[in-house]
Design an enzyme around this catalytic site. Sequence first.
Site, short mmCIF file in Angstrom:
data_model
loop_
_atom_site.label_atom_id
_atom_site.label_comp_id
_atom_site.label_asym_id
_atom_site.label_seq_id
_atom_site.Cartn_x
_atom_site.Cartn_y
_atom_site.Cartn_z
N CYS A 240 0.86 -1.17 0.00
CA CYS A 240 0.00 0.00 0.00
C CYS A 240 0.90 1.23 0.00
CB CYS A 240 -0.93 -0.01 1.21
SG CYS A 240 -0.05 -0.09 2.77
N LEU B 125 -4.28 -1.18 -0.70
CA LEU B 125 -4.52 -2.38 -1.50
C LEU B 125 -5.00 -3.42 -0.49
CD1 LEU B 125 -4.23 -3.89 -4.26
CD2 LEU B 125 -2.05 -4.71 -3.41
N ASN C 231 3.08 -0.15 5.79
CA ASN C 231 3.02 -0.81 4.49
C ASN C 231 3.81 -2.11 4.65
OD1 ASN C 231 4.89 -0.20 1.42
ND2 ASN C 231 3.21 -1.58 1.76
N GLY C 232 3.17 -3.24 4.45
CA GLY C 232 3.91 -4.49 4.56
C GLY C 232 3.04 -5.65 4.99
N THR D 40 21.74 -0.76 -14.86
CA THR D 40 21.27 -2.14 -14.86
C THR D 40 19.85 -2.25 -14.29
OG1 THR D 40 21.92 -4.41 -14.36
CG2 THR D 40 22.30 -2.81 -12.63
N ARG E 293 17.39 -1.15 -17.10
CA ARG E 293 17.28 -2.22 -18.12
C ARG E 293 16.37 -3.35 -17.64
NH1 ARG E 293 23.64 -3.35 -19.40
NH2 ARG E 293 24.10 -1.47 -20.59
#
Length: 561
Positions: A2, A50, A75-76, A337, A340
């Site tokens: 969230c 969420l 959040n978690g 990286t 990508r």
Amino acid sequence: MCGIWALFGSDDCLSVQCLSAMKIAHRGPDAFRFENVNGYTNCCFGFHRLAVVDPLFGMQPIRVKKYPYLWLCYNGEIYNHRKLKQHFEFEYQTEVDGEIILHLYDKGGIEKTVCMLDGVFAFILLDTANKKVFLGRDTYGVRPLFRALTEDGFLAVCSEAKGLVNLKHSMTPFLKVEPFLPGHYEVLDLKPNGKVASVEMVKYHHCRDEPLHALYDNVGKLFPGFELETVKSNLRILFDNAIRKRLMTDRRIGCLLSGGLDSSLVAATLLKQLKEAQVQYPLQTFAIGMEDSPDLLAARKVANHIGSEHHEVLFNSEEGIQALDEVIFSLETYDITTVRASVGMYLVSKYIRKNTDSVVIFSGEGSDELTQGYIYFHKAPSPEKAEEESERLLKELYLFDVLRADRTTAAHGLELRVPFLDHRFSSYYLSLPAEMRVPKNGIEKHLLRETFEDTNLIPKEILWRPKEAFSDGITSVKNSWFRILQEYIEDQVDDTMMASAAQKFPFNTPKTKEGYYYRQLFERHYPGRADWLTHYWMPRWINASDPSARTLSHYKAAAKA
């Protein structure tokens, strides 16, 4: 997953400031709440939800009748919340896993609380009775957290930096926004005027140490000693347990499957456990790639072997290039990286959100850092140096792979779960003798592969498949994703721009046109924020000019073999 946001001591109108909270709305597409703190007209919380557990009472900030002076925004996922609730006989008011934070804090204070949490988290805890604010983040920074604190005591906190950079503050025209360090908690005094003062920042856990919550979990005693068979047995027990505890959700579970060792082990174990739990839906697995991608072929083999409902997401170079700007905005980084590798993950997450009802997504992140999976580990001068490097990579995950995994999925309202970074599994792996963990017989992650050798979980050729970087595996060997990007960028950045790169970007000066291009996109969204990235990700012990594994001599030799 969230989005959390909070301000303490704001000089500006809160209803204007709260517009910044909407910048992280993607993290919580199910509901939003904005709440002022009683008695503090310039303090407030914002929360994007969420709904993964307790759809009825899961809104935040969480407040319960027993502790009217405590406010929690987090959040978690706290995987051991039921175990702790039972053990300490806490009386819950909701079914929300985070409620355990309030009870633990009341019982033993902030340090005991963070050490007891088995899971991934970033939280803001306000105690108006004792006039304290606490911030905390999990060991590896799987859940993100940013904060800004001014000299006059204005504190702003958010899951992503984009929710803070446009905030106004009279004393500070340019608000210094920083990532909150993983494995730390901070104690701040709350003053009567709503401003705060930082008291201490504490590192509460080292990745090598067995966590305190191990005393209260279901694993039981592991077999002692470092005999190979003993170690393999312990690793299987802990890996199984890492996935089982992560089944905690009221939403549908899916899994990213690149066809590499890590995601394949996660998908196979996950599917087995969903069957055992008699979950009624088939496991959806998701692979992304261009035509002729080695990842797509390998993932198909695994999906056929384990019997998942498999989805292949095809994209072309044009779609990948077009996504770069959105991806860099989501990531809040310009690391080469990371950018990508994020394009494929961003596009597959977009597909999952649009075409399926899978919301909780498992993946293999963290394994390369933990189990020495990068190809350059073959060049480590000694097992001890390899061990040091592995721990450095784990410590920096929040800047690279964990950042990528969180932001690309969260951008599409998905929640990512990463069993390889489970506290029990990772601390045990790191406790093994250094020489057990190094590559053997020219094969990286040898111990992990050996551990599952006799299980038939995944096909043998996948179990022993050499490392393929995600950003490389999504395209064909003939034309790597990094080459496609470099060919496109060649026309976007000219030599005169490169010649003045050091003047334009004195910090983390890009050395290549690709690096310059990403930096330009980043600066457009986050001007003057380059210091969020302390350094570029690059392989060690070799004279590498590019982070792609495909440029390394070991990869070239393996490809010819």
